[in-house]
Scaffold this motif. Structure first.
Motif, short mmCIF file in Angstrom:
data_model
loop_
_atom_site.label_atom_id
_atom_site.label_comp_id
_atom_site.label_asym_id
_atom_site.label_seq_id
_atom_site.Cartn_x
_atom_site.Cartn_y
_atom_site.Cartn_z
N PHE A 125 30.17 -27.23 15.02
CA PHE A 125 30.65 -26.40 13.79
C PHE A 125 30.74 -26.71 12.89
CE2 PHE A 125 34.37 -25.33 11.31
CZ PHE A 125 34.00 -23.68 10.95
N ARG A 126 30.88 -28.24 12.68
CA ARG A 126 30.90 -28.87 11.37
C ARG A 126 29.53 -29.00 10.86
NH1 ARG A 126 30.21 -34.97 10.54
NH2 ARG A 126 28.52 -34.27 11.70
N ASP A 127 28.48 -29.62 11.62
CA ASP A 127 27.23 -29.54 11.30
C ASP A 127 26.83 -28.11 10.82
OD1 ASP A 127 27.36 -32.22 12.00
OD2 ASP A 127 26.40 -31.94 14.07
N THR A 128 26.93 -27.03 11.37
CA THR A 128 26.58 -25.64 11.09
C THR A 128 27.13 -25.34 9.66
OG1 THR A 128 26.19 -25.17 13.25
CG2 THR A 128 26.36 -23.22 11.69
N LEU A 129 28.34 -25.64 9.76
CA LEU A 129 29.23 -25.27 8.28
C LEU A 129 28.65 -25.84 7.15
CD1 LEU A 129 31.64 -23.96 7.04
CD2 LEU A 129 33.05 -25.91 7.56
N GLU A 189 30.48 -21.89 -6.23
CA GLU A 189 31.98 -21.84 -5.71
C GLU A 189 32.08 -21.02 -4.71
OE1 GLU A 189 34.46 -23.69 -7.33
OE2 GLU A 189 32.76 -24.59 -8.27
N HIS A 190 32.71 -21.47 -3.81
CA HIS A 190 32.98 -20.53 -2.54
C HIS A 190 34.18 -21.02 -1.89
CE1 HIS A 190 30.36 -23.75 -1.46
NE2 HIS A 190 31.16 -24.15 -0.39
N THR A 191 34.95 -20.13 -1.13
CA THR A 191 36.06 -20.62 -0.28
C THR A 191 35.79 -20.23 1.18
OG1 THR A 191 37.40 -19.97 -2.11
CG2 THR A 191 38.44 -19.98 0.17
N VAL A 192 35.95 -21.18 1.89
CA VAL A 192 35.90 -20.93 3.49
C VAL A 192 37.19 -21.27 4.19
CG1 VAL A 192 34.56 -21.71 5.57
CG2 VAL A 192 33.32 -21.60 3.53
N VAL A 193 37.62 -20.15 5.12
CA VAL A 193 38.98 -20.36 5.67
C VAL A 193 38.60 -20.59 7.14
CG1 VAL A 193 41.26 -19.05 6.15
CG2 VAL A 193 40.07 -18.84 4.02
N VAL A 194 38.89 -21.70 7.70
CA VAL A 194 39.18 -21.74 9.14
C VAL A 194 40.34 -21.83 9.67
CG1 VAL A 194 38.26 -23.62 10.91
CG2 VAL A 194 36.94 -23.51 8.54
N VAL A 195 40.66 -20.94 10.74
CA VAL A 195 41.67 -20.89 11.30
C VAL A 195 41.82 -21.55 12.75
CG1 VAL A 195 43.57 -19.51 12.38
CG2 VAL A 195 42.39 -18.86 10.10
N THR A 196 42.37 -22.29 13.24
CA THR A 196 41.80 -23.40 14.23
C THR A 196 43.19 -23.86 14.84
OG1 THR A 196 40.81 -25.11 15.48
CG2 THR A 196 41.55 -25.53 13.13
N HIS A 197 43.16 -24.47 16.14
CA HIS A 197 44.43 -25.13 16.78
C HIS A 197 44.61 -26.71 16.14
CE1 HIS A 197 45.23 -22.17 19.50
NE2 HIS A 197 44.15 -21.89 19.77
N ARG A 222 51.97 -28.76 11.71
CA ARG A 222 52.87 -27.55 12.24
C ARG A 222 52.46 -26.39 12.27
NH1 ARG A 222 56.57 -30.24 7.32
NH2 ARG A 222 55.05 -29.34 6.58
N ASN A 223 52.99 -25.51 12.82
CA ASN A 223 52.72 -23.91 12.89
C ASN A 223 52.35 -23.40 11.59
OD1 ASN A 223 52.65 -23.88 15.58
ND2 ASN A 223 54.70 -23.09 15.57
N CYS A 224 51.09 -22.76 11.28
CA CYS A 224 50.81 -22.22 10.15
C CYS A 224 50.58 -23.20 9.07
CB CYS A 224 51.66 -21.01 9.62
SG CYS A 224 51.90 -19.70 11.09
N GLU A 225 50.37 -24.38 9.25
CA GLU A 225 50.54 -25.35 8.14
C GLU A 225 48.79 -25.14 7.55
OE1 GLU A 225 50.96 -29.90 7.14
OE2 GLU A 225 51.38 -29.30 9.16
N LEU A 226 48.92 -25.23 6.34
CA LEU A 226 47.57 -25.20 5.49
C LEU A 226 47.30 -26.74 5.38
CD1 LEU A 226 48.24 -22.89 2.78
CD2 LEU A 226 46.94 -22.42 4.68
N VAL A 227 45.81 -27.10 5.45
CA VAL A 227 45.22 -28.30 5.14
C VAL A 227 43.99 -27.72 4.20
CG1 VAL A 227 43.87 -30.28 6.11
CG2 VAL A 227 45.84 -29.36 7.24
N VAL A 228 43.99 -28.13 3.21
CA VAL A 228 43.00 -27.77 2.13
C VAL A 228 42.01 -28.87 1.61
CG1 VAL A 228 42.94 -26.81 -0.12
CG2 VAL A 228 44.76 -25.91 1.35
#
Length: 145
Positions: free
Chosen positions: A10-14, A37-45, A71-77
């Motif tokens: 996934f990382r390589d493709t991204l 400028e772009h924003t990519v949102v990745v939702v994962t475990h 933590r649950n629903c924590e953002l990592v930016v």
């Protein structure tokens, strides 16, 4: 190992998609560096996120093991710095990175990523690698004794 390989793919493709300008059409640089400028949102475990950070920032296994699951629903930016590298530092800051399990060396690395150019290597990386190898050598010598 399965999560590691899936996240690596996934990382390589991204990264390839970013560099080719797929998220911001018409912005691929002459050298293949995505400039837009772009924003990519990745939702994962949690474990997948930790592996993603490990792979993106080339962390050692012991550094990966220091990171707790978010933590649950924590953002990592990850934000792109002035030199084009992505860093956690601009959004999170030192205090929050410490809460996330980052040590002094990892925070210094994030600070460098926030301002480092994509064409440069972090000069501190060689020191970190040498210290890691010295530690491995000490552990191997202790096992032999």
């Amino acid at each position: 190992a399965d999560v590691y390989y899936r996240v690596t793919g996934f990382r390589d493709t991204l990264l390839a998609d970013i560099n080719m300008g797929r998220f911001a059409p018409g912005t691929a640089g002459e050298d293949g560096e995505g400039k837009g400028e772009h924003t990519v949102v990745v939702v994962t475990h949690g474990i997948s996120l930790r592996v993603f950070l490990m792979r993106w920032y080339k962390m050692y296994v012991n550094q990966f093991e220091m990171l707790p699951n978010p933590r649950n629903c924590e953002l990592v930016v990850m934000e792109r710095g002035e030199g084009g590298r992505y860093s956690l530092m601009p959004f999170h800051g030192e205090e929050e990175l410490r809460r996330m399990g980052f040590d002094d060396a990892m925070i210094a690395e994030q600070s460098w990523h926030a301002r480092g150019d994509v064409k440069e290597l972090n000069p501190k990386a060689a020191e970190s690698a040498r210290a890691w190898l010295d530690n491995v050598e000490r552990k191997l010598a202790a096992q032999r004794d």
